[in-house]
Write an enzyme that holds these catalytic residues in place. Structure first.
Site, PDB file in Angstrom:
ATOM      1  N   GLU A 244      25.877  52.148  25.600  1.00  0.00           N
ATOM      2  CA  GLU A 244      25.032  51.019  25.191  1.00  0.00           C
ATOM      3  C   GLU A 244      23.578  51.318  25.502  1.00  0.00           C
ATOM      4  O   GLU A 244      23.292  51.772  26.610  1.00  0.00           O
ATOM      5  CB  GLU A 244      25.482  49.748  25.918  1.00  0.00           C
ATOM      6  CG  GLU A 244      26.877  49.318  25.492  1.00  0.00           C
ATOM      7  CD  GLU A 244      27.356  48.027  26.171  1.00  0.00           C
ATOM      8  OE1 GLU A 244      26.591  47.427  26.940  1.00  0.00           O
ATOM      9  OE2 GLU A 244      28.490  47.637  25.928  1.00  0.00           O
TER      10      GLU A 244
ATOM     11  N   HIS B 116      26.288  43.269  23.124  1.00  0.00           N
ATOM     12  CA  HIS B 116      26.728  42.839  24.455  1.00  0.00           C
ATOM     13  C   HIS B 116      26.083  41.495  24.843  1.00  0.00           C
ATOM     14  O   HIS B 116      25.305  41.408  25.795  1.00  0.00           O
ATOM     15  CB  HIS B 116      26.387  43.917  25.507  1.00  0.00           C
ATOM     16  CG  HIS B 116      27.213  43.808  26.745  1.00  0.00           C
ATOM     17  ND1 HIS B 116      27.622  44.907  27.484  1.00  0.00           N
ATOM     18  CD2 HIS B 116      27.702  42.725  27.404  1.00  0.00           C
ATOM     19  CE1 HIS B 116      28.327  44.508  28.530  1.00  0.00           C
ATOM     20  NE2 HIS B 116      28.384  43.189  28.511  1.00  0.00           N
TER      21      HIS B 116
ATOM     22  N   ARG C 229      34.759  45.692  28.221  1.00  0.00           N
ATOM     23  CA  ARG C 229      33.887  46.848  28.411  1.00  0.00           C
ATOM     24  C   ARG C 229      34.265  47.923  27.399  1.00  0.00           C
ATOM     25  O   ARG C 229      35.444  48.123  27.108  1.00  0.00           O
ATOM     26  CB  ARG C 229      34.026  47.430  29.827  1.00  0.00           C
ATOM     27  CG  ARG C 229      33.344  46.621  30.927  1.00  0.00           C
ATOM     28  CD  ARG C 229      31.822  46.715  30.886  1.00  0.00           C
ATOM     29  NE  ARG C 229      31.196  45.992  31.974  1.00  0.00           N
ATOM     30  CZ  ARG C 229      30.838  44.696  31.946  1.00  0.00           C
ATOM     31  NH1 ARG C 229      31.029  43.980  30.847  1.00  0.00           N
ATOM     32  NH2 ARG C 229      30.263  44.136  32.990  1.00  0.00           N
TER      33      ARG C 229
HETATM   34  P1  NAP Z   1      38.817  37.945  35.989  1.00  0.00           P
HETATM   35  O1  NAP Z   1      38.912  36.471  36.159  1.00  0.00           O
HETATM   36  O2  NAP Z   1      38.780  38.828  37.183  1.00  0.00           O
HETATM   37  O3  NAP Z   1      40.021  38.386  35.047  1.00  0.00           O
HETATM   38  C1  NAP Z   1      40.393  39.686  34.816  1.00  0.00           C
HETATM   39  C2  NAP Z   1      41.897  39.698  34.543  1.00  0.00           C
HETATM   40  O4  NAP Z   1      42.251  41.021  34.127  1.00  0.00           O
HETATM   41  C3  NAP Z   1      42.722  39.358  35.785  1.00  0.00           C
HETATM   42  O5  NAP Z   1      43.715  38.417  35.438  1.00  0.00           O
HETATM   43  C4  NAP Z   1      43.326  40.701  36.155  1.00  0.00           C
HETATM   44  O6  NAP Z   1      44.612  40.618  36.707  1.00  0.00           O
HETATM   45  C5  NAP Z   1      43.435  41.378  34.802  1.00  0.00           C
HETATM   46  N1  NAP Z   1      43.558  42.823  34.918  1.00  0.00           N
HETATM   47  C6  NAP Z   1      42.917  43.647  35.762  1.00  0.00           C
HETATM   48  N2  NAP Z   1      43.287  44.913  35.540  1.00  0.00           N
HETATM   49  C7  NAP Z   1      44.202  44.870  34.552  1.00  0.00           C
HETATM   50  C8  NAP Z   1      44.975  45.862  33.896  1.00  0.00           C
HETATM   51  N3  NAP Z   1      44.887  47.130  34.222  1.00  0.00           N
HETATM   52  N4  NAP Z   1      45.818  45.466  32.933  1.00  0.00           N
HETATM   53  C9  NAP Z   1      45.939  44.151  32.608  1.00  0.00           C
HETATM   54  N5  NAP Z   1      45.240  43.175  33.186  1.00  0.00           N
HETATM   55  C10 NAP Z   1      44.377  43.535  34.156  1.00  0.00           C
HETATM   56  O7  NAP Z   1      37.530  38.325  35.145  1.00  0.00           O
HETATM   57  P2  NAP Z   1      36.773  37.477  34.027  1.00  0.00           P
HETATM   58  O8  NAP Z   1      35.749  36.628  34.673  1.00  0.00           O
HETATM   59  O9  NAP Z   1      37.773  36.847  33.130  1.00  0.00           O
HETATM   60  O10 NAP Z   1      36.010  38.678  33.275  1.00  0.00           O
HETATM   61  C11 NAP Z   1      36.738  39.720  32.672  1.00  0.00           C
HETATM   62  C12 NAP Z   1      35.840  40.846  32.229  1.00  0.00           C
HETATM   63  O11 NAP Z   1      35.117  40.473  31.086  1.00  0.00           O
HETATM   64  C13 NAP Z   1      34.740  41.256  33.228  1.00  0.00           C
HETATM   65  O12 NAP Z   1      35.230  42.152  34.198  1.00  0.00           O
HETATM   66  C14 NAP Z   1      33.683  41.896  32.345  1.00  0.00           C
HETATM   67  O13 NAP Z   1      33.890  43.285  32.245  1.00  0.00           O
HETATM   68  C15 NAP Z   1      33.925  41.261  30.988  1.00  0.00           C
HETATM   69  N6  NAP Z   1      32.806  40.368  30.589  1.00  0.00           N
HETATM   70  C16 NAP Z   1      32.061  40.699  29.514  1.00  0.00           C
HETATM   71  C17 NAP Z   1      31.056  39.859  29.093  1.00  0.00           C
HETATM   72  C18 NAP Z   1      30.227  40.191  27.899  1.00  0.00           C
HETATM   73  O14 NAP Z   1      29.055  39.856  27.873  1.00  0.00           O
HETATM   74  N7  NAP Z   1      30.797  40.811  26.871  1.00  0.00           N
HETATM   75  C19 NAP Z   1      30.776  38.683  29.806  1.00  0.00           C
HETATM   76  C20 NAP Z   1      31.550  38.381  30.900  1.00  0.00           C
HETATM   77  C21 NAP Z   1      32.586  39.230  31.277  1.00  0.00           C
HETATM   78  P3  NAP Z   1      44.929  40.437  38.267  1.00  0.00           P
HETATM   79  O15 NAP Z   1      45.228  38.986  38.402  1.00  0.00           O
HETATM   80  O16 NAP Z   1      46.105  41.319  38.482  1.00  0.00           O
HETATM   81  O17 NAP Z   1      43.717  40.886  39.019  1.00  0.00           O
HETATM   82  C1  GLV Z   2      28.781  41.003  31.336  1.00  0.00           C
HETATM   83  O1  GLV Z   2      29.155  41.921  30.694  1.00  0.00           O
HETATM   84  C2  GLV Z   2      29.373  40.606  32.565  1.00  0.00           C
HETATM   85  O2  GLV Z   2      30.227  41.329  33.087  1.00  0.00           O
HETATM   86  O3  GLV Z   2      28.975  39.545  33.076  1.00  0.00           O
END
Ligand code: NAP
Ligand code: GLV
Length: 322
Positions: free
Chosen positions: A267, A286, A238
């Protein structure tokens, strides 16, 4: 009597058809224009379910208008657009779309990394500008990916999927996560570092943690100053996690080498934004999860969550307030 749901953006017919068999569906019919705030504030009053995108800020003002809302189904894995605490207080279930977009977003993250390191966009623009006089030894030289050190901040689903790509390039992978995941270290062949150490050692720093006010500008002037001069910052998480002003200064002054950004504090990013003037930044609108198959899976999962909750069953992928 059919329950009423509102969809905040035009969705494919396949999804709307599936929902219409069970619900009275109202929908904002534009594809590229978000629903105006005043329309959302009105529509929310009488509906049982809301399907929304990350462009909609579902805050206390919106939620306090809802008289019978049971479920908010966000078509995204990130849910920082929704006030989860207040929704939970009101007994509203919130769902997101984890898992189905993991591999596609990891692909895009690695694509940004490669594009920034090997100056893919800049090189293409250079050719088309007619400035390509001759092949020359030091022309468009970039950074090596194979064998380099990758630092992942936020080792969740997407972070772990990124490790698989990095391993194919023989990268040394470091990670920092809120909670250390020792069980993953041996399994994936990765090493834990405190954030400062990771920033100092990595050639590529990829941000893959969720946004919350606690991580606003997590990467600012000081953090950027710890990075190597040849380092590249990749953000597919983000925009708010990075202080863009500090990033601009750091890139402009060659304190870090480059950046690949899929997300921005605002955005769409304003066209006069200073970051857009820099050649060493690759920018995307994005599109982390934007493959046709994945976007359809996300929409189906959001619809299925809606159907489960309004049928009185458990949500398939509820957001659990941390
Ligand atoms: P996820 O499985 O929940 O993974 C997030 C990880 O970040 C978890 O391991 C969490 O640790 C860790 N975390 C949380 N807060 C933190 C902090 N302050 N410092 C360090 N690590 C921290 O989520 P995901 O499915 O991988 O997705 C991650 C993020 O990517 C989403 O929240 C979204 O914002 C972004 N995203 C963007 C796109 C795009 O289109 N660009 C697409 C998909 C996702 P814990 O184990 O301690 O909870
Ligand atoms: C996209 O940014 C998502 O969080 O799925």
């Amino acid at each position: 009597m059919k329950r009423t749901i509102y969809i905040t953006r035009k969705l494919p017919e396949e999804i709307v058809g599936k929902l219409s068999r069970q619900f009275h569906v109202k929908m904002w019919s534009e594809e590229n224009v978000p629903v105006p705030r005043d329309v959302l504030l009105k529509e929310i009053e009488e509906i049982d379910g809301l399907i929304c995108l990350i462009t909609e800020k579902i805050d206390e003002e919106v939620l306090s208008k809802a008289k019978q809302l049971k479920v908010i189904s966000n078509i995204a894995v990130g849910y920082n657009n929704i006030d989860i605490g207040y929704a939970t207080e009101k007994g509203i279930v919130v769902t997101n779309t984890p898992g189905v977009l993991t591999e596609t977003t990891a692909d895009l993250t690695f694509a940004l990394l490669m594009a920034a390191a090997r100056r893919v966009v800049e090189g293409s623009d250079f050719l088309r500008s007619g400035e390509w006089g001759a092949w020359s030894l030091m022309q468009m030289t970039g950074q090596d990916i194979f064998g380099a050190t990758l630092g992942i901040i936020g080792l969740g689903r997407i972070g772990e999927a990124l490790v698989k790509r990095a391993k194919g390039f023989d990268m040394n992978v470091l990670y920092y996560n809120r909670t250390r995941k020792q069980e993953k270290e041996e399994m994936l062949g990765i090493h834990y570092r405190e954030m400062k150490d990771l920033l100092e050692e990595a050639d590529f720093v990829c941000l893959l943690l969720p946004y919350s006010p606690e991580v606003h500008h997590l990467i600012g002037k000081e953090e950027l100053s710890h990075m190597k001069r040849n380092a590249i910052l990749i953000n597919t998480a983000r925009g708010g996690i990075v202080d863009e002003e500090a990033l601009y200064d750091s890139l402009k002054n060659a304190e870090i080498w480059g950046a690949g950004l899929d997300v921005f504090e605002q955005e769409p990013i304003p066209m006069d934004h200073p970051l857009l003037s820099l050649p060493n930044v690759v920018t995307l609108p994005h599109i982390g999860s934007a493959s046709l198959k994945t976007r359809m899976q996300m929409a189906h999962l959001a619809a299925d969550n809606m159907m489960s909750v309004l049928a009185g069953e458990e949500a398939l992928t509820p957001v659990i307030k941390p």
